[in-house]
Design an enzyme around this catalytic site. Structure first.
Site, PDB file in Angstrom:
ATOM      1  N   LEU A  63      23.522  65.438  59.846  1.00 11.49           N
ATOM      2  CA  LEU A  63      23.361  64.557  61.060  1.00 11.49           C
ATOM      3  C   LEU A  63      23.226  65.552  62.359  1.00 11.49           C
ATOM      4  CD1 LEU A  63      26.302  61.930  60.506  1.00 11.49           C
ATOM      5  CD2 LEU A  63      23.852  61.644  60.355  1.00 11.49           C
ATOM      6  N   HIS A 105      12.200  58.132  67.231  1.00 12.96           N
ATOM      7  CA  HIS A 105      11.430  58.759  68.211  1.00 12.96           C
ATOM      8  C   HIS A 105      10.322  59.745  67.455  1.00 12.96           C
ATOM      9  CE1 HIS A 105      13.530  57.160  71.407  1.00 12.96           C
ATOM     10  NE2 HIS A 105      14.591  57.218  71.188  1.00 12.96           N
ATOM     11  N   TYR A 128      11.676  66.415  70.708  1.00 18.09           N
ATOM     12  CA  TYR A 128      12.959  65.945  70.062  1.00 18.09           C
ATOM     13  C   TYR A 128      12.093  64.986  68.812  1.00 18.09           C
ATOM     14  CZ  TYR A 128      16.572  62.407  68.721  1.00 18.09           C
ATOM     15  OH  TYR A 128      17.665  61.551  67.976  1.00 18.09           O
ATOM     16  N   SER A 157      19.028  52.523  67.674  1.00 15.71           N
ATOM     17  CA  SER A 157      20.074  52.738  68.667  1.00 15.71           C
ATOM     18  C   SER A 157      21.399  52.569  68.070  1.00 15.71           C
ATOM     19  CB  SER A 157      19.883  52.133  69.835  1.00 15.71           C
ATOM     20  OG  SER A 157      18.261  52.059  70.328  1.00 15.71           O
TER      21      SER A 157
HETATM   22  C1  15L Z   1      17.788  58.527  69.474  1.00  9.08           C
HETATM   23  O1  15L Z   1      17.253  59.084  68.325  1.00  9.08           O
HETATM   24  C2  15L Z   1      18.725  59.160  70.196  1.00  9.08           C
HETATM   25  O2  15L Z   1      19.378  60.037  69.535  1.00  9.08           O
HETATM   26  C3  15L Z   1      19.641  58.460  71.270  1.00  9.08           C
HETATM   27  O3  15L Z   1      20.319  58.833  72.106  1.00  9.08           O
HETATM   28  C4  15L Z   1      19.039  56.984  71.375  1.00  9.08           C
HETATM   29  O4  15L Z   1      18.393  57.149  72.764  1.00  9.08           O
HETATM   30  C5  15L Z   1      18.125  56.372  70.470  1.00  9.08           C
HETATM   31  O5  15L Z   1      17.558  57.266  69.723  1.00  9.08           O
HETATM   32  C6  15L Z   1      17.210  55.270  70.921  1.00  9.08           C
HETATM   33  O6  15L Z   1      16.116  55.035  70.604  1.00  9.08           O
HETATM   34  O7  15L Z   1      17.739  54.268  71.330  1.00  9.08           O
END
Ligand code: 15L
Length: 260
Positions: A63, A105, A128, A157
């Site tokens: 993680l 993402h 990211y 999320s």
């Molecule tokens: C993620 O990958 C992030 O780590 C988190 O901060 C959220 O923003 C989440 O995605 C999301 O898409 O809501």
């Protein structure tokens, strides 16, 4: 099972460690760069330091990362270098299985639709997301080249409860996060799999079937919070970012984080 968890002191890590240990009776080895009670302090980019800590483990839940947009260099470091080091340490310590915390993402620029499959092309919305997509590819390489079993979890999320319109589709509840990880480290035969890490949200965009095939049966649904959220939050339908699954991360001015 003996399960090592990187990023054990983080937001998801704390919940997952407790769930695997108290809920499922696993022996958990918590690892984190941050010092915290019950957690071994280690920089996961250091494969040599990791190896002895992984000895005797049956699986790793990876993680550790910075969970948001960063510079390109930091994304390389926090997703690719960490994952490479974890996979190398696993190989040397003969740990057979990994559940890797990828992210939605990795495919954030995919248009929203009623069922987005795990087979859509990598379509990152940020560095990211690029880091996550590339680290998924590393897991695939180690599965094919070294016979490691790898599940990449494209987490939506993760929150105690959904608070935005987007969360109604993307929410992953704490309870389902534990169910997801438990299924991915104990579930039936799989060499390499990508699954979406979300709850059974009525308004979801992502296909839950690949997760179900591994034994992930989510029990929560953000719909329980829909009345309250829809009454207080304006519709975002006209905004550019609302056309893509990654939401705000698709904005060119998405804020950049740097701290580990
Ligand atoms: C993620 O990958 C992030 O780590 C988190 O901060 C959220 O923003 C989440 O995605 C999301 O898409 O809501």
């Amino acid at each position: 099972m003996r399960i090592a968890v990187t990023g054990a002191a983080g937001r998801i890590g704390r919940v997952v460690c407790a769930g695997l240990q108290e809920g499922h009776g696993h022996d958990v080895v918590g690892l984190d760069v941050a010092r915290a009670a019950g957690v071994e302090s280690v920089d996961v980019r250091d494969a040599q330091a990791l190896m002895p800590l992984l000895a005797g483990c049956d699986a790793v839940v990876h993680l550790a990362s910075i969970a948001g947009e960063t510079s390109f260099e930091t994304a390389l470091d926090t997703h690719l270098r960490t994952t490479h080091s974890v996979l190398e340490a696993m190989r040397h310590a003969s740990v057979p299985r990994i559940a890797y915390a990828s992210s939605n993402h990795a495919v954030g620029f995919t248009p929203r639709a009623t069922s987005v499959s795990v087979d859509v092309r990598p379509r990152p919305d940020t560095f990211y997301g690029v880091g996550k997509a590339a680290a998924e590819a590393l897991c695939s390489l180690y599965a094919d080249r070294h016979g490691l079993r790898a599940a990449c979890l494209r987490i939506g999320s993760f929150r105690e409860r959904p608070t935005t319109r987007r969360d109604l589709s993307t929410w992953l509840s704490p309870g389902d996060a534990v169910r997801l990880v438990q299924a991915c480290v104990t579930g039936p035969g799989m060499d390499y799999a990508v699954v979406y890490g979300i709850s059974a949200n009525t308004r979801r965009w992502w296909d839950l079937e690949p997760g179900r095939a591994l034994g992930y049966h989510p029990e929560d649904d953000a719909e329980a919070f829909a009345g309250q959220i829809l009454a207080t939050e304006e519709s975002d339908d006209d905004r550019f970012e609302a056309r893509h699954v990654g939401g705000e991360f698709c904005r060119p001015d998405v804020p950049v984080e740097e701290a580990i």
